[in-house]
Scaffold this active site. Sequence first.
Site, PDB file in Angstrom:
ATOM      1  N   MET A 222       0.846  -1.193   0.000  1.00 40.33           N
ATOM      2  CA  MET A 222       0.000   0.000   0.000  1.00 40.33           C
ATOM      3  C   MET A 222       0.883   1.245   0.000  1.00 40.33           C
ATOM      4  SD  MET A 222      -3.449  -0.881   2.045  1.00 40.33           S
ATOM      5  CE  MET A 222      -2.836  -0.546   3.666  1.00 40.33           C
TER       6      MET A 222
ATOM      7  N   HIS B  98       9.164   1.118   3.128  1.00 41.65           N
ATOM      8  CA  HIS B  98      10.261   1.199   4.103  1.00 41.65           C
ATOM      9  C   HIS B  98      11.171  -0.009   3.886  1.00 41.65           C
ATOM     10  CE1 HIS B  98       7.895  -1.833   6.136  1.00 41.65           C
ATOM     11  NE2 HIS B  98       6.885  -1.001   6.241  1.00 41.65           N
TER      12      HIS B  98
ATOM     13  N   GLY C  93      11.409  -2.750   5.283  1.00 44.19           N
ATOM     14  CA  GLY C  93      10.728  -4.044   5.288  1.00 44.19           C
ATOM     15  C   GLY C  93      10.316  -4.417   3.866  1.00 44.19           C
ATOM     16  N   HIS C  94       9.712  -3.454   3.150  1.00 42.34           N
ATOM     17  CA  HIS C  94       9.325  -3.709   1.750  1.00 42.34           C
ATOM     18  C   HIS C  94      10.566  -3.969   0.888  1.00 42.34           C
ATOM     19  CE1 HIS C  94       5.850  -1.085   3.093  1.00 42.34           C
ATOM     20  NE2 HIS C  94       5.215  -2.145   2.629  1.00 42.34           N
TER      21      HIS C  94
ATOM     22  N   LYS D 269       5.310  -9.528   9.974  1.00 42.05           N
ATOM     23  CA  LYS D 269       4.710  -8.673  11.014  1.00 42.05           C
ATOM     24  C   LYS D 269       3.200  -8.846  10.975  1.00 42.05           C
ATOM     25  CE  LYS D 269       4.096  -4.213  10.382  1.00 42.05           C
ATOM     26  NZ  LYS D 269       2.625  -4.089  10.476  1.00 42.05           N
ATOM     27  N   ASP D 270       2.667  -8.980   9.764  1.00 39.42           N
ATOM     28  CA  ASP D 270       1.225  -9.197   9.588  1.00 39.42           C
ATOM     29  C   ASP D 270       0.971 -10.703   9.476  1.00 39.42           C
ATOM     30  OD1 ASP D 270       0.457  -6.351   9.424  1.00 39.42           O
ATOM     31  OD2 ASP D 270       1.703  -6.379   7.648  1.00 39.42           O
TER      32      ASP D 270
ATOM     33  N   GLN E 125      -2.474 -11.817   8.428  1.00 39.85           N
ATOM     34  CA  GLN E 125      -2.708 -11.474   7.013  1.00 39.85           C
ATOM     35  C   GLN E 125      -2.114 -12.554   6.098  1.00 39.85           C
ATOM     36  OE1 GLN E 125      -2.612  -7.517   4.952  1.00 39.85           O
ATOM     37  NE2 GLN E 125      -0.510  -8.090   4.510  1.00 39.85           N
TER      38      GLN E 125
ATOM     39  N   VAL F  32      11.255  -7.041   9.495  1.00 42.04           N
ATOM     40  CA  VAL F  32      12.458  -6.189   9.564  1.00 42.04           C
ATOM     41  C   VAL F  32      12.219  -5.163  10.676  1.00 42.04           C
ATOM     42  CG1 VAL F  32      13.934  -4.580   8.297  1.00 42.04           C
ATOM     43  CG2 VAL F  32      12.940  -6.550   7.123  1.00 42.04           C
TER      44      VAL F  32
ATOM     45  N   ARG G 187       2.941   2.849   9.335  1.00 39.22           N
ATOM     46  CA  ARG G 187       2.269   3.660  10.355  1.00 39.22           C
ATOM     47  C   ARG G 187       3.232   4.371  11.294  1.00 39.22           C
ATOM     48  NH1 ARG G 187      -3.151   1.450  12.076  1.00 39.22           N
ATOM     49  NH2 ARG G 187      -3.876   0.494  10.161  1.00 39.22           N
TER      50      ARG G 187
HETATM   51  O1  PAF Z   1      -0.039  -5.433   3.848  1.00 41.84           O
HETATM   52  C1  PAF Z   1      -0.468  -4.591   3.030  1.00 41.84           C
HETATM   53  O2  PAF Z   1       0.199  -3.614   2.700  1.00 41.84           O
HETATM   54  C2  PAF Z   1      -1.866  -4.758   2.457  1.00 41.84           C
HETATM   55  O3  PAF Z   1      -2.728  -5.325   3.390  1.00 41.84           O
HETATM   56  C3  PAF Z   1      -1.902  -5.547   1.142  1.00 41.84           C
HETATM   57  C4  PAF Z   1      -1.439  -6.977   1.332  1.00 41.84           C
HETATM   58  C5  PAF Z   1      -1.013  -4.861   0.113  1.00 41.84           C
HETATM   59  C6  PAF Z   1      -3.331  -5.578   0.587  1.00 41.84           C
HETATM   60  O4  PAF Z   1      -3.817  -4.303   0.360  1.00 41.84           O
END
Ligand code: PAF
Length: 277
Positions: A27, A31, A33-34, A146-147, A150, A173, A184
Amino acid sequence: MQVVTTRAELRAALASVPRPLGFIPTMGWLHDGHVSLVARARAECATVVVSNFVNPKQFGETADFERYPRNVARDNAICEAAGADIVFAPTVDEVYPPGFDTRVAMGAVALPLEGAARPGHFDGVATVVALLFNLVGAERAYFGSKDYQQVAVIRRMALDLAIPTDVVPCSTVREADGLAMSSRNVRLTPAGRAAAPVVHRALAAGVAAIDAGERSADAVRAAMSRVLAAEPAADPDYVSVAHPDTLAELAVIDGEALLSMAVRIDGVRLIDNELAG
Ligand code: PAF
Protein backbone atom coordinates in the site's frame (compact mmCIF):
# COMPACT_ATOMS: atom_id res chain seq x y z
CA MET A 1 11.76 -0.01 -14.34
CA GLN A 2 8.34 0.46 -15.87
CA VAL A 3 5.50 2.18 -13.97
CA VAL A 4 2.00 1.23 -15.16
CA THR A 5 -1.34 2.45 -13.85
CA THR A 6 -3.99 0.53 -15.81
CA ARG A 7 -4.90 -3.14 -16.10
CA ALA A 8 -4.26 -2.99 -19.86
CA GLU A 9 -0.78 -1.49 -19.40
CA LEU A 10 0.02 -4.12 -16.78
CA ARG A 11 -1.11 -6.91 -19.12
CA ALA A 12 1.06 -5.50 -21.92
CA ALA A 13 4.08 -5.07 -19.62
CA LEU A 14 3.78 -8.67 -18.41
CA ALA A 15 3.17 -10.23 -21.84
CA SER A 16 6.65 -11.55 -22.50
CA VAL A 17 8.63 -11.09 -19.29
CA PRO A 18 10.97 -13.88 -18.14
CA ARG A 19 9.60 -16.22 -15.45
CA PRO A 20 9.35 -16.94 -12.59
CA LEU A 21 7.53 -13.79 -11.64
CA GLY A 22 7.81 -12.50 -8.07
CA PHE A 23 5.10 -10.17 -6.76
CA ILE A 24 5.09 -7.80 -3.76
CA PRO A 25 1.66 -6.27 -3.08
CA THR A 26 1.97 -3.04 -1.03
CA MET A 27 0.00 0.00 0.00
CA GLY A 28 3.00 2.22 -0.63
CA TRP A 29 4.88 4.45 1.81
CA LEU A 30 7.65 1.89 1.43
CA HIS A 31 10.26 1.20 4.10
CA ASP A 32 13.16 -1.22 4.56
CA GLY A 33 10.73 -4.04 5.29
CA HIS A 34 9.32 -3.71 1.75
CA VAL A 35 12.85 -3.32 0.35
CA SER A 36 13.78 -6.68 1.92
CA LEU A 37 10.76 -8.29 0.19
CA VAL A 38 11.80 -6.85 -3.18
CA ALA A 39 15.39 -8.02 -2.57
CA ARG A 40 14.19 -11.56 -1.77
CA ALA A 41 12.00 -11.63 -4.89
CA ARG A 42 14.91 -10.24 -6.94
CA ALA A 43 17.15 -13.08 -5.69
CA GLU A 44 14.57 -15.79 -6.45
CA CYS A 45 12.71 -14.56 -9.54
CA ALA A 46 13.52 -13.41 -13.08
CA THR A 47 10.94 -10.59 -13.00
CA VAL A 48 9.79 -8.56 -9.98
CA VAL A 49 6.46 -6.71 -9.85
CA VAL A 50 5.41 -4.38 -7.01
CA SER A 51 1.87 -3.07 -6.65
CA ASN A 52 1.23 0.23 -4.89
CA PHE A 53 -2.43 0.61 -4.01
CA VAL A 54 -4.07 1.91 -0.84
CA ASN A 55 -7.08 -0.40 -0.72
CA PRO A 56 -10.21 1.37 0.58
CA LYS A 57 -11.99 -1.96 1.18
CA GLN A 58 -9.69 -2.92 4.07
CA PHE A 59 -10.19 0.27 6.11
CA GLY A 60 -13.01 0.49 8.65
CA GLU A 61 -13.29 4.25 8.59
CA THR A 62 -12.94 6.54 5.58
CA ALA A 63 -10.85 8.89 7.73
CA ASP A 64 -8.28 6.14 8.33
CA PHE A 65 -8.09 5.47 4.57
CA GLU A 66 -7.68 9.17 3.81
CA ARG A 67 -4.99 9.61 6.51
CA TYR A 68 -2.90 6.73 5.15
CA PRO A 69 0.47 8.21 4.04
CA ARG A 70 1.06 8.32 0.26
CA ASN A 71 3.98 9.34 -1.95
CA VAL A 72 4.09 7.34 -5.19
CA ALA A 73 7.12 9.21 -6.62
CA ARG A 74 9.19 8.40 -3.53
CA ASP A 75 7.94 4.78 -3.59
CA ASN A 76 8.86 4.40 -7.27
CA ALA A 77 12.43 5.58 -6.56
CA ILE A 78 12.68 3.03 -3.72
CA CYS A 79 11.36 0.22 -5.95
CA GLU A 80 13.80 1.09 -8.72
CA ALA A 81 16.78 1.16 -6.30
CA ALA A 82 15.64 -2.17 -4.82
CA GLY A 83 15.59 -3.82 -8.26
CA ALA A 84 11.90 -4.02 -9.19
CA ASP A 85 11.10 -4.35 -12.91
CA ILE A 86 7.47 -3.17 -12.92
CA VAL A 87 5.38 -1.06 -10.53
CA PHE A 88 1.60 -1.24 -10.81
CA ALA A 89 0.12 1.91 -9.21
CA PRO A 90 -3.57 1.98 -10.18
CA THR A 91 -6.39 4.34 -9.15
CA VAL A 92 -9.31 3.08 -7.05
CA ASP A 93 -11.55 3.06 -10.17
CA GLU A 94 -9.02 1.00 -12.09
CA VAL A 95 -9.00 -1.68 -9.39
CA TYR A 96 -12.72 -1.44 -8.60
CA PRO A 97 -14.42 -0.23 -11.79
CA PRO A 98 -18.01 1.06 -11.56
CA GLY A 99 -20.29 -1.90 -10.90
CA PHE A 100 -17.66 -3.91 -9.00
CA ASP A 101 -19.78 -6.00 -6.64
CA THR A 102 -17.74 -8.94 -5.33
CA ARG A 103 -16.25 -9.52 -1.91
CA VAL A 104 -14.14 -12.46 -0.74
CA ALA A 105 -15.62 -13.51 2.62
CA MET A 106 -13.02 -15.21 4.81
CA GLY A 107 -13.87 -17.79 7.48
CA ALA A 108 -12.39 -18.80 10.82
CA VAL A 109 -8.80 -17.71 10.16
CA ALA A 110 -9.99 -14.09 9.85
CA LEU A 111 -12.09 -14.00 13.03
CA PRO A 112 -9.72 -13.67 16.04
CA LEU A 113 -6.98 -11.10 16.80
CA GLU A 114 -6.89 -8.42 14.07
CA GLY A 115 -10.14 -9.77 12.61
CA ALA A 116 -11.97 -9.26 15.93
CA ALA A 117 -10.53 -5.77 16.34
CA ARG A 118 -11.15 -4.72 12.72
CA PRO A 119 -14.35 -6.36 11.42
CA GLY A 120 -14.34 -6.80 7.63
CA HIS A 121 -10.66 -5.88 7.34
CA PHE A 122 -9.49 -9.29 6.13
CA ASP A 123 -12.36 -9.62 3.65
CA GLY A 124 -11.10 -6.37 2.12
CA VAL A 125 -7.52 -7.67 2.09
CA ALA A 126 -8.54 -11.02 0.59
CA THR A 127 -10.67 -9.31 -2.07
CA VAL A 128 -7.90 -7.02 -3.31
CA VAL A 129 -5.16 -9.66 -3.07
CA ALA A 130 -7.26 -12.23 -5.00
CA LEU A 131 -7.82 -9.61 -7.71
CA LEU A 132 -4.14 -8.57 -7.78
CA PHE A 133 -3.00 -12.21 -7.85
CA ASN A 134 -5.25 -12.75 -10.88
CA LEU A 135 -4.05 -9.60 -12.65
CA VAL A 136 -0.34 -10.28 -12.07
CA GLY A 137 -0.30 -14.09 -12.34
CA ALA A 138 2.93 -14.43 -10.37
CA GLU A 139 4.53 -17.71 -9.38
CA ARG A 140 5.40 -16.28 -5.93
CA ALA A 141 4.16 -13.44 -3.73
CA TYR A 142 6.16 -12.11 -0.80
CA PHE A 143 4.67 -10.80 2.48
CA GLY A 144 6.14 -9.55 5.76
CA SER A 145 5.51 -11.71 8.82
CA LYS A 146 4.71 -8.67 11.01
CA ASP A 147 1.23 -9.20 9.59
CA TYR A 148 1.18 -12.87 10.58
CA GLN A 149 -2.61 -13.26 10.37
CA GLN A 150 -2.71 -11.47 7.01
CA VAL A 151 -0.28 -14.06 5.63
CA ALA A 152 -2.47 -16.87 7.04
CA VAL A 153 -5.59 -15.31 5.49
CA ILE A 154 -3.96 -14.83 2.08
CA ARG A 155 -2.51 -18.34 2.06
CA ARG A 156 -5.99 -19.76 2.88
CA MET A 157 -7.66 -17.60 0.23
CA ALA A 158 -5.18 -18.60 -2.51
CA LEU A 159 -5.52 -22.29 -1.61
CA ASP A 160 -9.33 -22.20 -1.46
CA LEU A 161 -9.73 -20.21 -4.70
CA ALA A 162 -7.11 -22.33 -6.51
CA ILE A 163 -4.93 -19.32 -7.33
CA PRO A 164 -1.54 -20.80 -8.28
CA THR A 165 0.63 -18.15 -6.59
CA ASP A 166 2.87 -19.40 -3.74
CA VAL A 167 2.55 -17.21 -0.65
CA VAL A 168 6.06 -16.66 0.78
CA PRO A 169 6.26 -15.27 4.34
CA CYS A 170 9.42 -13.22 5.06
CA SER A 171 11.03 -12.21 8.37
CA THR A 172 9.93 -8.98 10.05
CA VAL A 173 12.46 -6.19 9.56
CA ARG A 174 13.08 -4.15 12.73
CA GLU A 175 14.62 -0.84 13.69
CA ALA A 176 17.76 -1.11 15.86
CA ASP A 177 15.62 -0.75 19.01
CA GLY A 178 13.31 -3.62 18.02
CA LEU A 179 10.34 -1.65 16.63
CA ALA A 180 8.88 -3.55 13.67
CA MET A 181 9.01 -1.46 10.50
CA SER A 182 5.58 -0.24 9.45
CA SER A 183 4.21 2.52 7.26
CA ARG A 184 2.27 3.66 10.36
CA ASN A 185 5.43 4.44 12.37
CA VAL A 186 5.70 7.78 10.58
CA ARG A 187 2.54 8.92 12.43
CA LEU A 188 4.17 8.53 15.87
CA THR A 189 5.21 11.72 17.68
CA PRO A 190 8.84 11.76 18.91
CA ALA A 191 7.59 10.75 22.38
CA GLY A 192 5.47 7.97 20.87
CA ARG A 193 8.41 6.77 18.79
CA ALA A 194 10.54 6.63 21.96
CA ALA A 195 7.85 4.56 23.70
CA ALA A 196 7.08 2.22 20.76
CA PRO A 197 9.90 -0.35 21.30
CA VAL A 198 7.94 -1.47 24.39
CA VAL A 199 5.88 -3.65 22.00
CA HIS A 200 8.85 -5.77 21.06
CA ARG A 201 10.18 -5.74 24.65
CA ALA A 202 6.85 -7.17 25.79
CA LEU A 203 6.99 -9.91 23.15
CA ALA A 204 10.59 -10.67 24.17
CA ALA A 205 9.43 -11.07 27.78
CA GLY A 206 6.84 -13.60 26.62
CA VAL A 207 9.41 -15.52 24.58
CA ALA A 208 11.82 -15.48 27.56
CA ALA A 209 9.12 -16.87 29.88
CA ILE A 210 8.45 -19.76 27.47
CA ASP A 211 12.17 -20.37 26.99
CA ALA A 212 12.49 -20.53 30.80
CA GLY A 213 9.89 -23.33 30.88
CA GLU A 214 6.59 -21.49 31.45
CA ARG A 215 3.72 -23.55 30.00
CA SER A 216 0.72 -21.56 31.21
CA ALA A 217 -0.46 -19.25 28.41
CA ASP A 218 -2.08 -16.95 31.01
CA ALA A 219 1.26 -16.55 32.79
CA VAL A 220 2.91 -15.65 29.45
CA ARG A 221 0.13 -13.12 28.66
CA ALA A 222 0.66 -11.64 32.15
CA ALA A 223 4.43 -11.38 31.60
CA MET A 224 3.86 -9.45 28.34
CA SER A 225 1.12 -7.25 29.88
CA ARG A 226 3.40 -6.31 32.83
CA VAL A 227 5.99 -4.89 30.42
CA LEU A 228 3.31 -2.89 28.57
CA ALA A 229 1.84 -1.61 31.89
CA ALA A 230 5.22 -0.10 32.78
CA GLU A 231 4.99 2.22 29.74
CA PRO A 232 2.29 4.87 30.35
CA ALA A 233 2.02 5.69 26.63
CA ALA A 234 1.07 2.09 25.74
CA ASP A 235 -2.64 1.28 25.50
CA PRO A 236 -2.97 -2.44 24.69
CA ASP A 237 -5.79 -3.58 22.42
CA TYR A 238 -5.06 -7.31 22.84
CA VAL A 239 -2.23 -9.52 24.11
CA SER A 240 -2.43 -13.03 22.72
CA VAL A 241 -0.84 -16.47 23.05
CA ALA A 242 -2.37 -18.53 20.25
CA HIS A 243 -1.90 -21.64 18.16
CA PRO A 244 0.25 -20.69 15.15
CA ASP A 245 -2.04 -22.47 12.63
CA THR A 246 -5.59 -22.05 13.99
CA LEU A 247 -4.85 -18.73 15.79
CA ALA A 248 -7.11 -19.99 18.63
CA GLU A 249 -6.07 -18.81 22.11
CA LEU A 250 -4.07 -21.42 24.06
CA ALA A 251 -4.45 -22.45 27.70
CA VAL A 252 -1.35 -24.65 27.79
CA ILE A 253 1.76 -24.20 25.63
CA ASP A 254 2.77 -27.66 24.45
CA GLY A 255 4.34 -26.80 21.10
CA GLU A 256 5.00 -23.67 19.11
CA ALA A 257 2.97 -20.61 20.16
CA LEU A 258 2.25 -17.36 18.36
CA LEU A 259 2.71 -14.41 20.73
CA SER A 260 1.08 -11.31 19.30
CA MET A 261 -0.33 -7.98 20.34
CA ALA A 262 -1.87 -4.74 19.13
CA VAL A 263 -0.97 -1.65 21.15
CA ARG A 264 -2.05 1.95 20.64
CA ILE A 265 0.67 4.52 21.15
CA ASP A 266 -0.17 8.15 20.40
CA GLY A 267 -3.38 6.85 18.82
CA VAL A 268 -1.31 4.80 16.32
CA ARG A 269 -2.18 1.11 16.39
CA LEU A 270 1.00 -0.98 16.29
CA ILE A 271 0.98 -4.76 15.83
CA ASP A 272 3.79 -7.26 16.20
CA ASN A 273 4.36 -10.94 16.91
CA GLU A 274 6.95 -13.61 17.68
CA LEU A 275 6.84 -17.38 17.42
CA ALA A 276 8.06 -19.18 20.56
CA GLY A 277 8.47 -22.71 21.90
O1 PAF B 1 -0.04 -5.43 3.85
C1 PAF B 1 -0.47 -4.59 3.03
O2 PAF B 1 0.20 -3.61 2.70
C2 PAF B 1 -1.87 -4.76 2.46
O3 PAF B 1 -2.73 -5.33 3.39
C3 PAF B 1 -1.90 -5.55 1.14
C4 PAF B 1 -1.44 -6.98 1.33
C5 PAF B 1 -1.01 -4.86 0.11
C6 PAF B 1 -3.33 -5.58 0.59
O4 PAF B 1 -3.82 -4.30 0.36
